[in-house]
Each structure stands twice: as C-alpha cells, then as structure tokens.
Write a protein that holds these residues in place. Sequence first.
Motif, PDB file in Angstrom:
ATOM      1  N   VAL A   1     -49.801  -3.733  -0.173  1.00 19.71           N
ATOM      2  CA  VAL A   1     -48.776  -4.797  -0.482  1.00 19.71           C
ATOM      3  C   VAL A   1     -49.257  -5.418  -1.577  1.00 19.71           C
ATOM      4  N   VAL A   2     -48.778  -5.080  -3.106  1.00 21.48           N
ATOM      5  CA  VAL A   2     -49.028  -5.787  -4.256  1.00 21.48           C
ATOM      6  C   VAL A   2     -48.077  -6.317  -5.041  1.00 21.48           C
ATOM      7  N   ALA A   3     -48.135  -7.779  -5.133  1.00 22.24           N
ATOM      8  CA  ALA A   3     -47.667  -8.469  -6.032  1.00 22.24           C
ATOM      9  C   ALA A   3     -47.605  -8.568  -7.448  1.00 22.24           C
ATOM     10  N   LEU A   4     -46.633  -8.457  -8.084  1.00 19.29           N
ATOM     11  CA  LEU A   4     -46.642  -8.216  -9.550  1.00 19.29           C
ATOM     12  C   LEU A   4     -45.981  -9.464 -10.197  1.00 19.29           C
ATOM     13  N   GLU A   5     -46.628  -9.966 -11.202  1.00 16.49           N
ATOM     14  CA  GLU A   5     -46.247 -11.611 -11.715  1.00 16.49           C
ATOM     15  C   GLU A   5     -46.458 -11.323 -13.449  1.00 16.49           C
ATOM     16  N   PRO A   6     -45.803 -11.938 -14.290  1.00 14.39           N
ATOM     17  CA  PRO A   6     -46.051 -12.026 -15.736  1.00 14.39           C
ATOM     18  C   PRO A   6     -47.395 -12.544 -15.861  1.00 14.39           C
ATOM     19  N   SER A   7     -48.259 -12.067 -16.760  1.00 17.77           N
ATOM     20  CA  SER A   7     -49.612 -12.571 -17.005  1.00 17.77           C
ATOM     21  C   SER A   7     -49.263 -14.101 -17.765  1.00 17.77           C
ATOM     22  N   SER A   8     -48.323 -14.468 -18.150  1.00 16.33           N
ATOM     23  CA  SER A   8     -48.261 -15.762 -18.739  1.00 16.33           C
ATOM     24  C   SER A   8     -47.694 -16.640 -17.767  1.00 16.33           C
ATOM     25  N   SER A   9     -47.576 -16.278 -16.455  1.00 15.43           N
ATOM     26  CA  SER A   9     -47.281 -17.216 -15.443  1.00 15.43           C
ATOM     27  C   SER A   9     -48.051 -16.700 -14.368  1.00 15.43           C
ATOM     28  N   PRO A  10     -49.160 -16.837 -14.106  1.00 15.75           N
ATOM     29  CA  PRO A  10     -50.122 -16.263 -13.139  1.00 15.75           C
ATOM     30  C   PRO A  10     -50.375 -17.255 -11.958  1.00 15.75           C
ATOM     31  N   VAL A  11     -49.327 -17.679 -11.274  1.00 17.81           N
ATOM     32  CA  VAL A  11     -49.357 -18.642 -10.244  1.00 17.81           C
ATOM     33  C   VAL A  11     -49.955 -17.986  -8.927  1.00 17.81           C
ATOM     34  N   LEU A  12     -49.838 -16.642  -8.611  1.00 16.67           N
ATOM     35  CA  LEU A  12     -50.446 -16.138  -7.563  1.00 16.67           C
ATOM     36  C   LEU A  12     -51.960 -15.597  -7.691  1.00 16.67           C
ATOM     37  N   THR A  13     -52.221 -15.267  -9.212  1.00 13.85           N
ATOM     38  CA  THR A  13     -53.506 -14.602  -9.251  1.00 13.85           C
ATOM     39  C   THR A  13     -54.377 -15.708  -9.765  1.00 13.85           C
ATOM     40  N   ALA A  14     -53.917 -16.697 -10.488  1.00  7.16           N
ATOM     41  CA  ALA A  14     -54.834 -17.796 -11.065  1.00  7.16           C
ATOM     42  C   ALA A  14     -54.367 -19.231 -10.676  1.00  7.16           C
ATOM     43  N   GLY A  15     -53.164 -19.401 -10.130  1.00  4.62           N
ATOM     44  CA  GLY A  15     -52.986 -20.646  -9.728  1.00  4.62           C
ATOM     45  C   GLY A  15     -52.126 -21.594 -10.631  1.00  4.62           C
ATOM     46  N   THR A  16     -51.917 -21.013 -11.698  1.00  3.79           N
ATOM     47  CA  THR A  16     -51.222 -21.524 -13.004  1.00  3.79           C
ATOM     48  C   THR A  16     -49.957 -21.085 -13.179  1.00  3.79           C
TER      49      THR A  16
ATOM     50  N   VAL B   1     -45.672 -20.940  -5.513  1.00  2.00           N
ATOM     51  CA  VAL B   1     -45.840 -19.763  -4.213  1.00  2.00           C
ATOM     52  C   VAL B   1     -44.793 -20.060  -3.252  1.00  2.00           C
ATOM     53  N   PRO B   2     -43.847 -19.176  -3.294  1.00  2.00           N
ATOM     54  CA  PRO B   2     -42.721 -19.399  -2.327  1.00  2.00           C
ATOM     55  C   PRO B   2     -43.300 -19.548  -0.950  1.00  2.00           C
ATOM     56  N   PRO B   3     -42.328 -20.181  -0.181  1.00  2.00           N
ATOM     57  CA  PRO B   3     -42.543 -20.286   1.174  1.00  2.00           C
ATOM     58  C   PRO B   3     -42.480 -19.132   2.045  1.00  2.00           C
ATOM     59  N   LEU B   4     -41.826 -18.273   1.693  1.00  2.00           N
ATOM     60  CA  LEU B   4     -41.815 -17.003   2.244  1.00  2.00           C
ATOM     61  C   LEU B   4     -42.847 -15.936   2.264  1.00  2.00           C
ATOM     62  N   LEU B   5     -43.779 -16.310   1.070  1.00  2.00           N
ATOM     63  CA  LEU B   5     -45.009 -15.592   0.773  1.00  2.00           C
ATOM     64  C   LEU B   5     -46.295 -16.100   1.653  1.00  2.00           C
ATOM     65  N   THR B   6     -46.167 -15.714   2.848  1.00  2.00           N
ATOM     66  CA  THR B   6     -47.254 -16.141   3.751  1.00  2.00           C
ATOM     67  C   THR B   6     -48.673 -15.378   3.408  1.00  2.00           C
ATOM     68  N   ALA B   7     -49.662 -15.599   3.932  1.00  2.00           N
ATOM     69  CA  ALA B   7     -50.991 -14.803   3.863  1.00  2.00           C
ATOM     70  C   ALA B   7     -51.126 -13.400   4.444  1.00  2.00           C
ATOM     71  N   ASP B   8     -50.321 -13.165   5.352  1.00  2.00           N
ATOM     72  CA  ASP B   8     -50.112 -12.024   5.815  1.00  2.00           C
ATOM     73  C   ASP B   8     -49.362 -10.831   5.158  1.00  2.00           C
ATOM     74  N   VAL B   9     -48.530 -11.412   4.044  1.00  2.00           N
ATOM     75  CA  VAL B   9     -47.599 -10.343   3.323  1.00  2.00           C
ATOM     76  C   VAL B   9     -48.434  -9.578   2.551  1.00  2.00           C
ATOM     77  N   LEU B  10     -49.305 -10.007   1.570  1.00  2.00           N
ATOM     78  CA  LEU B  10     -49.818  -9.285   0.517  1.00  2.00           C
ATOM     79  C   LEU B  10     -51.069  -8.977   0.851  1.00  2.00           C
ATOM     80  N   ASP B  11     -51.834  -7.864   0.235  1.00  2.00           N
ATOM     81  CA  ASP B  11     -52.928  -7.558  -0.047  1.00  2.00           C
ATOM     82  C   ASP B  11     -53.559  -7.831  -1.228  1.00  2.00           C
ATOM     83  N   GLU B  12     -52.820  -8.101  -2.235  1.00  2.00           N
ATOM     84  CA  GLU B  12     -53.488  -8.230  -3.595  1.00  2.00           C
ATOM     85  C   GLU B  12     -51.998  -8.747  -4.545  1.00  2.00           C
ATOM     86  N   ALA B  13     -52.500  -9.493  -5.450  1.00  2.00           N
ATOM     87  CA  ALA B  13     -51.581  -9.759  -6.595  1.00  2.00           C
ATOM     88  C   ALA B  13     -52.141  -9.326  -7.951  1.00  2.00           C
ATOM     89  N   ARG B  14     -51.429  -8.969  -8.789  1.00  2.00           N
ATOM     90  CA  ARG B  14     -51.864  -8.789 -10.268  1.00  2.00           C
ATOM     91  C   ARG B  14     -50.809  -8.997 -11.228  1.00  2.00           C
TER      92      ARG B  14
END
Length: 161
Positions: A69-84, A98-111
């Motif tokens: 399970v891979v989360a996608l986000e715009p590279s200009s707002s890398p909250v999940l991948t870089a924390g900014t 990082v939304p409250p519903l996004l718990t550690a067990d949901v994702l394998d990766e973010a890019r």
Amino acid sequence: MTSDAFAPEKTRTMRAFGAEVIVVPGEGGQVTPDLFGASVDVFCAAVGTAGMISGVSAVLRQAGSRARVVALEPSSSPVLTAGTAGPHRVEGIATGIVPPLLTADVLDEARTVDEAEARRMALRLAREEGILAGTSSALYVVGAIGLALELGEPPAEPEAN
C-alpha cells in the motif's frame, strides 16, 4: 476484459474508444465472486483525509493480501515522505498534515509525484485516451505507472493440463 454479467453499454463504450474487449461468461449471466479472481500486488492512492487508503488497506489486510500500500503526494508538499508541507495546486490531497486516519499500519510506503508531470499526464489522458481527468487523478496515474514499471512483467500463468 469484461463479463456478460455487466451492462452491455459498458462493453459498447469500451469498443467505441477502440479497446479490444474480451467477454468472459458469468455464471448464468450473474455477477459472482469468481469474476474477481485477480490478486493485487500494489495499491496506490493520494492522501486527503486518508479515509479511502485506510479503508482499502484494511480490507486488503483482512483478506490476507500481501499487497503493498503506497501513498502518493505532490513533491512540492512532501509531508509523508519528508515531514514538510508546501504549497501546491492539486485539489483534495496533501493537506499539510498527517491525517489522524493515517496510522502506522496503513502504509508500506509513501512517495512523491511531480505536480508538473501530473499536469502533463492529465493532458495526455485527454488527448490520447479521451479521459477528462484532473491533476489529482493524473497524479494517481503517474504514480501507478511508476509502480507498474518497477514490478515488471507479471509471472506467467501455469498451463492447464
């Protein structure tokens, strides 16, 4: 690929867009579980509230799937991948937290996916496929294509005896 259990308008629409359509017979022309036998290797989605990706992840896990399970986000707002967080113009995703519903067990990766690349993909989808999609949909497509290229060719099906 489709089934005779599904609406004939869908088959006609796919053919109208130039698709080669293979019709698989359904048991008595009905929708049955055996029409959905394919396994899932990877599921990717962008994150807004994380409700959709969390729900799909839970169902995959409950079904015993080993899908990534891979989360996608715009590279200009890398909250999940870089924390900014950063400004972007992809509506409905990457809210800067990082939304409250996004718990550690949901994702394998973010890019990340480049927003300009997603915008180019939206134009390609319209021009080449007749699909009128926004930037967030195109971001999904860019992310999915990248993952598909990493996966390579699927293994050959075993031959029936």
